[in-house]
Design an enzyme around this catalytic site. Structure first.
Site, PDB file in Angstrom:
ATOM      1  N   ARG A   1       1.395   2.764 -10.317  1.00  0.00           N
ATOM      2  CA  ARG A   1       2.190   1.846  -9.495  1.00  0.00           C
ATOM      3  C   ARG A   1       2.965   0.842 -10.355  1.00  0.00           C
ATOM      4  O   ARG A   1       4.072   0.443  -9.984  1.00  0.00           O
ATOM      5  CB  ARG A   1       1.294   1.095  -8.516  1.00  0.00           C
ATOM      6  CG  ARG A   1       0.944   1.932  -7.305  1.00  0.00           C
ATOM      7  CD  ARG A   1       0.052   1.184  -6.356  1.00  0.00           C
ATOM      8  NE  ARG A   1      -0.016   1.858  -5.064  1.00  0.00           N
ATOM      9  CZ  ARG A   1      -0.850   1.500  -4.095  1.00  0.00           C
ATOM     10  NH1 ARG A   1      -1.690   0.496  -4.273  1.00  0.00           N
ATOM     11  NH2 ARG A   1      -0.831   2.154  -2.949  1.00  0.00           N
TER      12      ARG A   1
ATOM     13  N   GLY B   1      -1.906   4.307   2.482  1.00  0.00           N
ATOM     14  CA  GLY B   1      -1.771   4.068   3.922  1.00  0.00           C
ATOM     15  C   GLY B   1      -0.324   4.120   4.378  1.00  0.00           C
ATOM     16  O   GLY B   1      -0.018   4.643   5.461  1.00  0.00           O
TER      17      GLY B   1
ATOM     18  N   LYS C   1     -11.905  13.383   6.941  1.00  0.00           N
ATOM     19  CA  LYS C   1     -12.085  13.247   8.392  1.00  0.00           C
ATOM     20  C   LYS C   1     -10.841  13.503   9.222  1.00  0.00           C
ATOM     21  O   LYS C   1      -9.754  13.029   8.899  1.00  0.00           O
ATOM     22  CB  LYS C   1     -12.564  11.833   8.707  1.00  0.00           C
ATOM     23  CG  LYS C   1     -13.991  11.585   8.327  1.00  0.00           C
ATOM     24  CD  LYS C   1     -14.328  10.186   8.747  1.00  0.00           C
ATOM     25  CE  LYS C   1     -15.811   9.887   8.572  1.00  0.00           C
ATOM     26  NZ  LYS C   1     -16.055   8.474   8.883  1.00  0.00           N
TER      27      LYS C   1
HETATM   28  C1  3PG Z   1      -2.798   0.392  -0.721  1.00  0.00           C
HETATM   29  O1  3PG Z   1      -3.438   0.473  -1.791  1.00  0.00           O
HETATM   30  O2  3PG Z   1      -2.806   1.294   0.136  1.00  0.00           O
HETATM   31  C2  3PG Z   1      -1.898  -0.783  -0.531  1.00  0.00           C
HETATM   32  O3  3PG Z   1      -1.813  -1.541  -1.684  1.00  0.00           O
HETATM   33  C3  3PG Z   1      -2.303  -1.605   0.670  1.00  0.00           C
HETATM   34  O4  3PG Z   1      -3.531  -2.248   0.476  1.00  0.00           O
HETATM   35  P1  3PG Z   1      -4.347  -2.785   1.743  1.00  0.00           P
HETATM   36  O5  3PG Z   1      -4.829  -1.560   2.485  1.00  0.00           O
HETATM   37  O6  3PG Z   1      -5.478  -3.635   1.204  1.00  0.00           O
HETATM   38  O7  3PG Z   1      -3.399  -3.580   2.603  1.00  0.00           O
END
Ligand code: 3PG
Length: 390
Positions: free
Chosen positions: A34, A367, A191
């Site tokens: 990243r 996510g 899952k």
């Molecule tokens: C991740 O690693 O998916 C992002 O940096 C978001 O982090 P978070 O789920 O703690 O908001």
């Protein structure tokens, strides 16, 4: 949206929200994908003569409290090494920061600030007041409407998309909105419940959906096969049946493994057994797809025009259950398709088998990547679109 690369940044105070939420162990960054992905954005701003302020979160600390464990210090040091220039870490910045032209400072973890996660207006306005131009470049956090990803952009004099965010949206859009067909998606992971909406939405746009990992176990059960002690979700068997029936109605299918690799317990040393899916016994746990299944999925991938990959198809951390994920990863790498991959476990598999160079686009999102696949509008992107309307 307005793009950072279209703006004149000379002499401007430029606040860039990156996703530098990387794994850190003993004060050292252990995977810097990243950070590297954000380098072109940072270098562009530096070269343009901007006064560069970077912000990011790291982990999920308790809000309002500083903790060494979640400090961005290791990230700032690592970035300094990559840039070959100093990166000053600033702890108190809400009332203003002095930055020279061409200098880069990193603002300490935004999640130490009260109100960050609830997108507090007062905090958002403080961030906004730090800058002339706010750059949203954190694709990995674009699914969060928080003060640093959303509110700051609402109130900043100018808000734009950074090159990384723009590249992510372009690559993902290319794969899903107007794909070269056939479009094949491979969704693994443990899952169904965490990926049900992804499966639903992908099944509407793809020509071929392939499921693997614990997710496939629920589909195996839906086909009436025994799964023994495998991880599967009994309450989602009907959903799996519905997805399979819908695929059939469209003239396709969601294939179910014909052979699997099993073990007796979840451990690095448990012996592996390859068998037909019908022969899974009561005390078996399914940990990988078998060689016949892997070969048949690989041939589907070879014919693809576009491939979307999220999630390993087996417990690839244990070598005796890694063959399926390795074979499918290699099939993706070898295919001529436009391929995109995302998600933490997927990236770990790509690293392990050295596939990165041969995959067309690797997303920095976990996510956020999933929410994009779900067809959701990412809040930070919605904010930028709103701002672009003027
Ligand atoms: C991740 O690693 O998916 C992002 O940096 C978001 O982090 P978070 O789920 O703690 O908001």
């Amino acid at each position: 949206v307005i793009k950072m690369t279209d703006l004149d940044l000379a002499g401007k105070r430029v606040l860039i929200r990156e996703d530098l939420n990387v794994p850190v162990k003993d004060g050292k960054v252990t995977s810097d994908a990243r950070i590297r992905a954000s380098l072109p954005t940072i270098e562009h701003a530096m070269k343009a003569g901007a006064k560069v302020m970077l912000m990011s979160h790291l982990g999920r600390p308790e809000e309002g409290v500083f903790s060494e464990e979640n400090s961005l210090k290791p990230v700032a040091d690592h970035l300094a090494g990559l840039l070959g220039s100093d990166v000053r870490l600033v702890r108190d910045y809400l009332d203003g920061v002095d930055v020279a032209e061409g200098e880069v400072v990193m603002l300490e973890n935004v999640r130490f600030n009260k109100g960050e996660k609830k997108n507090d207006e007062a905090l958002s306005r403080k961030y906004a007041a730090l800058c002339d131009v706010y750059v949203m470049d954190a694709f990995g956090t674009a699914h969060r409407a928080q003060a640093s990803t959303h509110g700051a952009g609402q109130y900043a004099p100018t808000a734009c998309a950074g090159p990384l965010l723009a590249a992510e949206l372009e690559a993902l859009g290319k794969a899903l909105d107007n794909p070269r067909r056939p479009l094949v998606a491979i969704v693994g992971g443990s899952k169904v419940s965490t990926k049900l909406t992804v499966l639903e939405s992908l099944s509407k746009v793809v020509d071929q959906l392939i499921v693997g990992g614990g997710i496939a176990n629920t589909f195996i059960a839906a086909q009436g096969h025994p799964v023994g002690k495998s991880l599967y979700e009994a309450d989602l068997v009907d959903e799996a049946k519905r997805l399979m029936a819908a695929a059939k109605e469209k003239g396709g299918d969601i294939p179910v493994p014909t052979d699997v690799v099993t073990g007796k317990e979840f451990s690095e040393s448990t012996p592996a057994d390859t068998k037909a899916v019908a022969n899974v016994s009561d005390d078996d746990m399914i940990f990988d797809v078998g060689p016949d299944t892997a070969a048949s999925y690989a041939s589907l991938l070879r014919q693809a025009g576009t491939i979307v990959w999220n999630g390993p198809v087996g417990v690839f951390e244990f070598d005796q259950f890694a063959a399926g994920t390795k074979a499918l990863g290699e099939a993706i790498a070898e295919s001529d398709a436009f391929s995109i991959a995302g998600g933490g476990d997927t990236l770990a598999a790509i690293d392990k088998y050295g596939l990165a160079e041969r995959i067309s686009y690797i997303s920095t999102g976990g996510g956020a990547f999933l929410e994009f696949l779900e067809g959701k509008k990412l809040p930070a992107v919605a904010m930028l679109e709103e701002r672009a309307k003027g």
